[in-house]
Design an enzyme around this catalytic site. Structure first.
Site, mmCIF file in Angstrom:
data_model
loop_
_atom_site.group_PDB
_atom_site.id
_atom_site.type_symbol
_atom_site.label_atom_id
_atom_site.label_comp_id
_atom_site.label_asym_id
_atom_site.label_seq_id
_atom_site.Cartn_x
_atom_site.Cartn_y
_atom_site.Cartn_z
ATOM 1 N N GLU A 204 0.809 -1.225 0.000
ATOM 2 C CA GLU A 204 0.000 0.000 0.000
ATOM 3 C C GLU A 204 0.840 1.270 0.000
ATOM 4 O O GLU A 204 0.555 2.213 -0.743
ATOM 5 C CB GLU A 204 -0.947 0.030 1.205
ATOM 6 C CG GLU A 204 -2.170 -0.859 1.073
ATOM 7 C CD GLU A 204 -1.918 -2.291 1.510
ATOM 8 O OE1 GLU A 204 -0.808 -2.572 2.015
ATOM 9 O OE2 GLU A 204 -2.815 -3.127 1.351
ATOM 10 N N HIS A 273 -10.286 -4.107 10.972
ATOM 11 C CA HIS A 273 -10.921 -3.969 9.661
ATOM 12 C C HIS A 273 -12.190 -3.132 9.721
ATOM 13 O O HIS A 273 -13.001 -3.170 8.803
ATOM 14 C CB HIS A 273 -11.248 -5.337 9.069
ATOM 15 C CG HIS A 273 -10.054 -6.075 8.562
ATOM 16 N ND1 HIS A 273 -9.080 -6.542 9.384
ATOM 17 C CD2 HIS A 273 -9.672 -6.413 7.307
ATOM 18 C CE1 HIS A 273 -8.154 -7.152 8.665
ATOM 19 N NE2 HIS A 273 -8.483 -7.078 7.397
#
Lengths: 470, 349
Positions: A204, A273
């Site tokens: 990322e 998450h």
């Protein structure tokens, strides 16, 4: 005794799916680990694997059947070398169930022991598909509306902009060959090819930087994060590289880039998450932050984001991807950035929200209407720059305000709205503004705790009663 | 006296049979080219000395990282680039790279003093300067960020099929950042046209390479990504230029990225506020005496018959230009207060 094979849930939120294909036929010998069938939802395709052994005695749901409810018996297996009388009752022996998912489903079906209900989640109280009751003034009168999911609307927005501008490309994990981890980029690889739809390694920080550099070099990247939780690894480039460069260069160096992906709580995935980064990004000058609720806004605002000369953080919501809304059938549906929208009109109280919270607010408004309270619901749509005017105008009319945010309370968008009401709308307030937010804890996994942590329409109703002194 | 065993000076042979770039040759410069290298390097040296002086006088604030000692790297490498299509990006020690690109010293110095006439209109400062016109993309303050960003520039070159190459400079300190390796991986995977230049000045702020790097031969850092690396004498402008030629040939042939490790040295502290107690004065003096890049070019010029007297006018011209930039930077006005709110966003929403 026959063992029942039940339609499995591929995710905690799945309620039904398509039995796409049987890979075995009646009379086949089944061994543990054999792939029996392929199950599909709009999000994913999965293989259905055998746990029990025996002979497939009967297929009860034919392949190609849509809308098969989770838990439906789809086939039976005759236990290995035994007739019915030799087998203990399946219900007393959970091992005799077919796949692991099914076991869970069966337990909860039966469960009267106070345990969790089948695939339960606090996010059920969030996933509303309540539509706005006020037409978007941006839609020309007489426009035909078509039913589209949020997922498709996002894909259509990207596809249209990619057709219009060769500089636009999509980059991220699983965006191309896998067709998107959440299928948002479905079909883009086929249409635009590998040059413009690019699978990255799981990296990322790296690809956020590569995208930002490509934008500085004149391209128009759309960077997909599988979820914004993973963008934490990349936040340095979003803020230090993308957001600040135009200012630091005295307006010389632009960075027209879109960082997009699902944000906020997902279902039963635990704290790492499930987080709303809206307030984080919205605090940064130099960024545009958009968080749409319905499909029409998702499409119109994503197209605007891609065209913007500024870096945009575009916060989607996984729980909303599968929801269907009406989208205007126009060749080029683009919405203005920085404009909130009144999605329900009312005179007694203003409820301000954004993203998935809008559905919760609309649901609460419906309940309140039944009790004679007319709530006006505002969808902020853009978190930076914030449309203060629409909020203050509404406050002027209703004199009472509740802010609904699927996120933590401290330093939130809700805090910001409260401040604006204090600083610029104080004389219009007949009661203190009240916030309805998630609890101030990392999101728990357990279904009951998850429910307690998240916002609900009931909490909004209670808050409205508080500010209206009812 | 017994002979000591012959010591190989060459770099160890590659471990695989993959194609490797040729060992670079020292560039054979004409007299004119050498004079231009001399002029550019001296300009950087004098400019940086002046910047240090202005910092001491309080005209320059914040962080100010000087390039003194490393001049051969930027000058040697950038002289090989095609200014029309290639792009350059670097970290916070960026004054030298800008001067090597022919950017007006007045605009740079005025940025250092935070004036409206600065190249970033006074809003960037020493670490954040850009010239999109010259394809110089900064000037980045976060250690290592320019490596991913530069990889993105290379991505754009490939996407646009414009034949350009990106050159991304970073230091031995940045070479330990994770995003460098994330970028290496993608650059080789996608065969991006980029030259990664590790300016190894041997100290990441106060930490020597040996104290920070398990593999201190930084040119090898691309090996697990199949990116070839070359170690270069970064104190010799002709070696730098020669390496750039070889690297450009590799990258322009579509063979993907390459790493150049430039062994160099900064004479000053990491920034103006660093007393550099982590190394001895003797170490610095030895470098100045034996390896100074400007003295090196002078010797080359002498070989071609250029005398000290012939260099005088160049030096005088540089002094004049640097003094002029300093005077300008001290006198030109600060940004208008209204500039506080401009350039936050491009669009109006």
């Amino acid at each position: 005794m026959a063992i029942e094979l039940k339609m499995p849930a591929l995710s905690p939120t799945m309620e039904e799916g398509t039995l796409a294909k049987w890979l075995v036929k009646e009379g086949d010998t089944i061994r543990s680990g054999d792939i029996l069938a392929e199950i599909e939802t709009d999000k994913a395709t999965m293989e259905f694997e055998a746990v029990d052994e025996g002979t497939l005695s009967k297929i009860l749901v034919a392949e190609g059947t849509d809308g098969v409810k989770v838990g439906t018996v789809i086939a039976t297996i005759a236990g290995e070398g035994a007739d019915a009388s030799a087998e203990p009752a399946a219900a007393q022996a959970p091992k005799a169930e077919a796949p692991a998912q099914e076991q869970k489903a069966a337990e909860s079906d039966a469960g009267e022991d106070g345990g969790p209900k089948k695939a339960d989640s606090g996010t059920k109280q969030l996933a509303s598909d309540k539509a706005a009751s006020v037409a978007d003034p941006e839609v020309p009168a007489g426009t035909e509306m078509v039913k589209v999911t949020v997922r498709e609307a996002l894909r259509d927005a990207m596809a249209e902009e990619m057709r219009a501008d060769g500089r636009v490309f999509v980059m991220g994990e699983e965006v191309a060959e896998y067709q998107g981890a959440y299928k948002v980029t479905q079909g883009l690889l086929d249409e635009f090819g590998a040059k413009r739809v690019i699978d990255t390694p799981i990296t990322e920080y790296g690809f956020a930087g590569v995208g930002t550099g490509a934008a500085m070099g004149g391209l128009r990247p759309i960077i997909e994060f599988m979820t914004f939780n993973f963008a934490m690894q990349a936040i340095d480039h979003i803020i230090n590289s993308a957001a600040k460069t135009n200012y630091m260069s005295g307006g010389q160096m632009r960075c027209p880039i879109v960082f997009r992906g699902p944000n906020g709580a997902a279902s039963r995935v635990g704290a790492q998450h499930s987080q709303n980064y809206g307030p984080w990004y919205a605090s940064v000058p130099g960024l545009i932050v958009i968080a749409p609720y319905d499909a029409a806004d998702a499409k119109g605002l994503l197209k605007a984001a891609i065209r913007s000369e500024d870096p945009v953080v575009f916060l989607e919501n996984e729980l909303m991807y599968g929801r269907t809304f009406e989208v205007p059938k126009l060749d080029d549906w683009v919405l203005p950035i920085g404009k909130a929208r009144i999605v329900r009109e009312g005179k007694d109280v203003t409820i301000v929200s954004y993203s998935i919270g809008v559905g919760v607010a609309l649901e609460a408004a419906e309940t309140l209407a039944g009790e004679g309270v007319e709530a006006e619901v505002i969808d902020l749509r853009t978190l930076r720059p914030l449309d203060k005017e629409t909020v203050l105008e509404s406050l002027k009319k209703t004199n009472r305000m509740v802010v609904v945010e699927e996120g933590w309370p401290a330093c939130s968008i809700a805090s910001e709205i409260v401040t604006i009401a204090m600083e610029e709308g104080f004389d219009d307030l007949d009661a203190p503004v009240v916030r309805v937010t998630n609890e101030d804890v990392p999101l728990p996994y357990a279904a009951n705790l998850e429910k307690l942590a998240l916002i609900t329409a009931d909490k909004v109703v209670a808050a409205v009663k508080k500010v209206t002194y009812r | 006296m017994a002979k000591s065993p012959a010591k190989s000076l060459s770099v160890e042979p590659p471990v695989t049979n993959r194609e490797r770039p040729n060992e670079p040759k020292r560039f054979e410069a004409s007299k004119e080219q050498l004079l231009e290298f001399y002029r550019q390097m001296l300009l950087i040296r004098r400019f940086e000395e002046k910047a240090g002086q202005l910092y001491g006088l309080g005209f320059i604030g914040g962080f100010c990282h000087l390039y003194i000692g490393q001049e051969a790297v930027a000058v040697g490498l950038q002289s090989a680039l095609d200014g029309e299509k290639d792009s350059v990006i670097t970290g916070y020690r960026d004054h030298g790279h800008m001067l090597a690109y022919g950017i007006d010293p007045k605009e740079i110095m005025a940025e250092l003093t935070g004036r409206a006439a600065g190249i970033s209109r006074g809003k960037g400062g020493s670490m954040h300067m850009f010239s999109t016109e010259k394809k110089f993309y900064g000037g980045h303050g976060i250690v290592g960020a320019q490596v991913s960003l530069g990889t993105g520039l290379a991505f754009a070159h490939k996407y646009n099929e414009d034949g350009g190459v990106a050159m991304a400079y970073f230091g031995d300190g940045a070479a330990n950042q994770g995003q460098v390796y994330e970028s290496f991986n993608m650059a080789e995977l996608w065969k991006l046209p980029i030259i990664y230049v590790i300016e190894n000045n041997q100290y990441a702020m106060g930490t020597s390479v040996n104290r920070s790097s398990a593999e201190d031969q930084l040119y090898k850092r691309g090996e697990s990504f199949r990116i070839p690396g070359i170690q270069v004498d970064g104190m010799d402008v002709l070696a730098c230029r020669g390496a750039a030629e070889e690297a450009l040939a590799w990258v322009r042939a579509g063979k993907g990225p390459i790493i150049l490790e430039m062994k160099t040295y900064r004479y000053r502290g990491h920034s103006m506020s660093d007393p550099a107690k982590y190394r001895s004065r003797d170490e610095v003096q030895a470098m100045r005496d034996n390896s100074d890049p400007i003295e090196g070019v002078k010797k080359e010029l002498e070989k071609l018959g250029v005398t000290e007297d012939q260099l005088k006018p160049i030096e005088q011209e540089i002094r004049r230009a640097v003094n002029e930039s300093a005077d300008f930077a001290e006198q030109t006005p600060e940004p208008d207060p209204a500039e506080l709110y401009t350039d936050v966003l491009v669009g109006t929403y």
